[in-house]
Design a protein around this motif. Structure first.
Motif, PDB file in Angstrom:
ATOM      1  N   UNK A 142      -4.283   4.359  -3.545  1.00  0.00           N
ATOM      2  CA  UNK A 142      -4.303   3.575  -2.312  1.00  0.00           C
ATOM      3  C   UNK A 142      -5.682   2.955  -2.078  1.00  0.00           C
ATOM      4  N   UNK A 143      -6.729   3.698  -2.374  1.00  0.00           N
ATOM      5  CA  UNK A 143      -8.086   3.179  -2.183  1.00  0.00           C
ATOM      6  C   UNK A 143      -8.351   1.982  -3.085  1.00  0.00           C
ATOM      7  N   UNK A 144      -7.765   1.986  -4.273  1.00  0.00           N
ATOM      8  CA  UNK A 144      -7.940   0.833  -5.170  1.00  0.00           C
ATOM      9  C   UNK A 144      -7.177  -0.383  -4.655  1.00  0.00           C
ATOM     10  N   UNK A 159      -4.506  12.220  -5.850  1.00  0.00           N
ATOM     11  CA  UNK A 159      -4.342  11.119  -6.796  1.00  0.00           C
ATOM     12  C   UNK A 159      -3.721   9.898  -6.121  1.00  0.00           C
ATOM     13  N   UNK A 160      -2.729  10.167  -5.294  1.00  0.00           N
ATOM     14  CA  UNK A 160      -2.056   9.075  -4.586  1.00  0.00           C
ATOM     15  C   UNK A 160      -3.033   8.335  -3.686  1.00  0.00           C
ATOM     16  N   UNK A 161      -3.866   9.072  -2.979  1.00  0.00           N
ATOM     17  CA  UNK A 161      -4.855   8.446  -2.105  1.00  0.00           C
ATOM     18  C   UNK A 161      -5.860   7.634  -2.922  1.00  0.00           C
ATOM     19  N   UNK A 210       0.831  -1.204   0.000  1.00  0.00           N
ATOM     20  CA  UNK A 210       0.000   0.000   0.000  1.00  0.00           C
ATOM     21  C   UNK A 210       0.866   1.255   0.000  1.00  0.00           C
ATOM     22  N   UNK A 211       2.047   1.149   0.568  1.00  0.00           N
ATOM     23  CA  UNK A 211       2.999   2.266   0.537  1.00  0.00           C
ATOM     24  C   UNK A 211       3.769   2.290  -0.778  1.00  0.00           C
ATOM     25  N   UNK A 212       4.381   1.175  -1.116  1.00  0.00           N
ATOM     26  CA  UNK A 212       5.338   1.146  -2.229  1.00  0.00           C
ATOM     27  C   UNK A 212       4.667   1.374  -3.578  1.00  0.00           C
ATOM     28  N   UNK A 213       3.573   0.690  -3.840  1.00  0.00           N
ATOM     29  CA  UNK A 213       2.981   0.745  -5.177  1.00  0.00           C
ATOM     30  C   UNK A 213       2.403   2.117  -5.533  1.00  0.00           C
TER      31      UNK A 213
END
Length: 307
Positions: free
Chosen positions: A222-224, A217-219, A189-192
């Motif tokens: 993460x939600x996906x 966008x980053x969040x 969840x952090x790296x990708x």
């Protein structure tokens, strides 16, 4: 005990340096490519960590084409795109008793190792490491950020007990967890998402945080990831997203992911593990991962060499 470290880049070099500094150590064998083998034999291995520079003399360093004795423990710290070929090259050094600890990015690494070597899942210990560390040249590693904490775990408690007994003598920050799947997904969840968004926009970790639009966008990415994890029975939540964003703040402003560095140097990269796997899982699970599809296209448009 014979302990091999496959891949002497940012992660493998960091681990090797820490282990080789111990006065009470097992036989530590560094496994790398021929060119780097020659450099380490000639110059030793140097770890740059903040203002400190620590150099160790390496006795046992071999290439993946050399004959390697049977290993008791093998850390795997190479990039995913070199994984299958490297494992095939050192297959003779792995017995049915060798314990393997992969510290690669991605959520499908254990399956790749077991399939490539035809091993029982009990031999492959799930693991990850929280660190940003880069290879400066063939004999020098720079620890940029992150605690360097290694987390390993799984159902094979006997193997974990063995590893704890062997590794506790070294200056490594290691935690042991029986239920590690959730931890591996939290690392992903952090790296990708962060690797994807910073690479697509050509920004450092600090510049990413300074840009409110990019953080939105980053969040979304993460939600996906959380959506896919939940579908697979992994208990991730919005709180994990919040914690991941807080973790990002602990890294140096100028830090970049290894994925971004590889792409900027026009080198082989881990897009298949960090981005393509998410898109494939989304399709397989009938989940909407439109943000990953979009960021994937953005990376390919920005870096025309990337496919």
């Amino acid at each position: 005990m014979k302990i091999g470290i496959l891949g002497i880049g940012g992660i493998g070099g960091f681990i090797a340096s820490k282990m080789l500094q111990s006065k009470d150590k097992d036989e530590i064998i560094l496994i790398t490519k021929e060119r780097q083998k020659r450099a380490i034999i000639s110059e030793g291995l140097t770890l740059l960590d903040g203002d400190k520079s620590e150099k160790v003399h390496v006795i046992d360093v071999v290439s993946t084409n050399d004959k390697i004795e049977k290993l008791d423990i093998l850390f795997i710290a190479i990039k995913s795109y070199d994984l299958k070929e490297s494992l095939k090259n050192i297959r003779s050094s792995i017995s049915d008793k060798t314990l393997i600890i992969p510290l690669l990015n991605g959520i499908s690494i254990k399956n790749i190792i077991c399939d490539t070597l035809n091993l029982s899942e009990k031999q492959v210990i799930d693991g990850c490491i929280y660190i940003i560390s880069n290879k400066i040249n063939d004999s020098t590693i720079r620890h940029v950020g992150g605690p360097g904490r290694i987390i390993i775990g799984g159902e094979n408690q006997t193997a974990l007990n063995t590893l704890q007994t062997v590794l506790e003598k070294y200056d490594l920050d290691i935690e042991y967890h029986k239920d590690i799947k959730e931890i591996l997904w939290k690392k992903f969840l952090f790296v990708s998402p962060i690797s994807a968004i910073s690479t697509a926009n050509g920004v450092t970790f600090g510049a990413l945080q300074d840009d409110a639009y990019l953080m939105i966008q980053c969040q979304s990415l993460m939600e996906e990831v959380v959506l896919i994890a939940k579908k697979l029975g992994i208990n991730l939540s919005h709180e994990d997203i919040k914690n991941t964003i807080e973790m990002l703040k602990k890294f140096p402003y100028e830090a970049k992911s290894s994925f971004q560095l590889d792409i900027e140097k026009n080198q082989k990269n881990e897009k298949n593990i960090l981005i393509d796997d998410v898109i494939s899982l989304g399709e397989k699970l009938d989940l909407d991962v439109i943000n990953y599809i979009s960021i994937n296209q953005q990376i390919m448009d920005r870096y025309l060499c990337v496919q």
